[in-house]
Design an enzyme around this catalytic site. Structure first.
Site, short mmCIF file in Angstrom:
data_model
loop_
_atom_site.label_atom_id
_atom_site.label_comp_id
_atom_site.label_asym_id
_atom_site.label_seq_id
_atom_site.Cartn_x
_atom_site.Cartn_y
_atom_site.Cartn_z
N ASP A 1 40.93 41.99 43.97
CA ASP A 1 41.78 43.11 43.57
C ASP A 1 41.13 44.48 43.78
OD1 ASP A 1 39.96 42.62 41.54
OD2 ASP A 1 41.46 42.40 39.96
N GLN B 1 39.88 38.69 40.72
CA GLN B 1 38.67 38.05 41.21
C GLN B 1 38.16 36.99 40.24
OE1 GLN B 1 36.47 41.91 42.50
NE2 GLN B 1 35.66 40.27 43.76
N HIS B 2 37.30 36.14 40.76
CA HIS B 2 36.42 35.24 40.01
C HIS B 2 37.08 33.99 39.43
CE1 HIS B 2 33.89 38.74 40.27
NE2 HIS B 2 34.54 39.40 39.34
#
Length: 472
Positions: free
Chosen positions: A232, A71-72
């Site tokens: 994830d 992520q991110h």
């Protein structure tokens, strides 16, 4: 037999599983490594995906594929679809100051209300703000912002820079899902918050279209259906078929505690991130910085491997004769103590033994995660059982002590690639229109065997550590 493929493009590697769409049976799998570091050229992920697919025997017979990813991470694209600079990953902390600036400007309460999260250095918005401030020329070139799984999905569909892809740089074809969008700090229940995006980046940009759990992003040039993808943790929850009442505790390099709920979390303290999940529900989550490495460090100190560390720990009694390890070796995110250090307390001539130290390390690791579970429960989450995953969950001592730390039953799923499995479930969902009911195999299920002394003495020492960090 219809086959589906699931991809886990994580920080360290890319894993691919190919499963029977009807039964979920594993047919074949493959993997490839990612480069180390906190900023990475996304081309390395694409190369690793192609290598992992080849390692899995290719996509012959596969009718649908989906990508779950870390992520991110910030993937900034220019108008020609080219990556402007290496992607900043979730674990790149250079944007910590940018996170503070955004909170000062908008307010933590407003962020929590609008997006379900309060900015920290992990989130995409803070990385965009860092880019605006530190590399204004690069920021000005940004035409679209994608996350790692978004960009890989786009490439699978055949899009990309001119000359490198069959369909060219159609930025409007970028897609994502609710779970990954919810980790940006510019998406909420009402969709994208363009004001927050512009406050971060300095101008508007194309953002991926947000797909529902069973929607498809399109097809590959070879006609394979491509699912929405996921972050994830949401991929892991789907891979475990987690439902309301389940709390997943994952012990990896970092630790995470997350639950599937019907209502979103809005924690203005920033402790609990109000993420969305991959099934249409929500995924309140906390993360700790100190997880499996606590055991690595203690095992190294004692000169043993992880199995021997567990054997030693089980020779000690609950509470380790008063020895308490507060494992803030790398500072901590939950609680938010970035400058804290670890502490070992309760040392006496009687308590200073190898078994007590081994047990204190495992108890400290699990108590930190139990505090995270308490924070998630503080958002109204009901916990009926803990699903314990990650490499450390395979250690018998970690399992036994988890049953003594948590106050609900602890189930240990059999080892597996649950993020990739979640992506495979999602691919099957997009293919058939129904959420797969594939079974989840469990290695062990333990009744709660709560020993209050463990958390009681840890709470005292953790409070002391917090006060010491505040004085430093």
């Amino acid at each position: 037999m219809a086959l589906v493929a699931g991809v886990d493009s994580s920080t360290q590697s890319c894993k691919v599983v190919i499963r029977d769409a009807e039964t979920g049976a594993l047919v074949r799998s493959g993997r490839a490594s990612h480069p180390a570091g906190t900023e990475v050229d996304p081309a390395a992920w694409w190369g690793a995906l192609l290598t992992a697919i080849a390692d899995a025997g290719g996509l012959d017979g596969v009718e649908a594929i989906s990508v779950a990813g870390q992520q991110h991470g910030m993937v900034a694209l220019d108008a020609e679809g080219r990556v402007i600079r290496d992607a900043l990953l979730w674990n790149d902390t250079r944007s910590a100051g940018a996170a503070r600036d955004l909170i000062d400007e908008v307010g933590a309460d407003a962020y929590a209300e609008r997006t379900g999260v309060v900015p920290v250095a992990s989130f995409t918005a803070t990385k965009l703000r860092w880019l605006r401030d530190a590399e204004p020329e690069n920021a000005a070139r940004v035409a679209a912002v994608a996350l790692p799984h978004d960009w890989l999905t786009w490439r699978l569909l055949g899009y990309g820079p001119e000359g490198e892809s069959p369909l060219g740089p159609v930025l409007e074809a970028l897609t994502t899902d609710r779970s990954d969008a919810s980790g940006t700090a510019y998406w909420g229940q009402g969709g994208y918050d363009r004001d927050l995006l512009e406050r971060a980046l300095g101008h508007d940009a194309i953002l991926p279209r947000v797909l529902g759990p069973a929607e498809s992003a399109g097809t590959t040039p070879d006609g394979i259906l491509v699912g929405a993808g996921a972050g994830d943790n949401a991929g892991a929850a789907l891979g475990l078929d987690a439902r309301p009442g389940d709390v997943v505790v994952s012990i990896g390099t970092s630790g995470t505690v997350f639950a599937v709920t019907e209502t979103p979390a809005k924690d203005a303290s920033g402790t609990v991130a109000g993420f969305a999940d991959a099934s249409g529900a929500w995924l309140p989550l906390i993360a700790t910085l100190n997880a499996a490495r606590v055991l690595d460090s203690t095992a190294g100190l004692l000169g043993v491997d992880h199995d021997e560390l567990g054997t030693l720990a089980l020779q000690s009694e609950p509470g380790a004769s008063g020895l308490v390890l507060v494992p803030y070796f790398e500072g901590e995110r939950t609680p938010n103590l970035p400058d804290a250090t670890a502490s070992l307390s309760g040392l006496t001539l009687a308590s200073t033994t190898r078994p007590n130290l081994a047990r204190a390390a495992i108890e400290g690791l699990l108590c930190g995660l139990a505090d995270g579970l308490a924070a998630v429960r503080g958002q109204g989450v009901e916990a009926q059982r803990v699903l314990l995953i990650g490499g450390a969950a395979q250690n018998p001592a970690v399992r036994a002590i988890a049953a003594q730390v948590f106050d609900v039953p602890v189930s240990i799923p059999a080892p597996g690639e649950y993020v990739a499995d979640g992506a495979a479930r999602q691919a099957a969902w997009a293919l058939t229109g129904e959420r797969p009911g594939w079974p989840v195999e469990f290695a062990e299920e333990l009744a709660a065997d709560t020993r209050p002394v463990i958390r009681e003495q840890y709470a005292v020492r953790a409070a002391e550590a917090a006060r010491a960090a505040a004085r430093a």
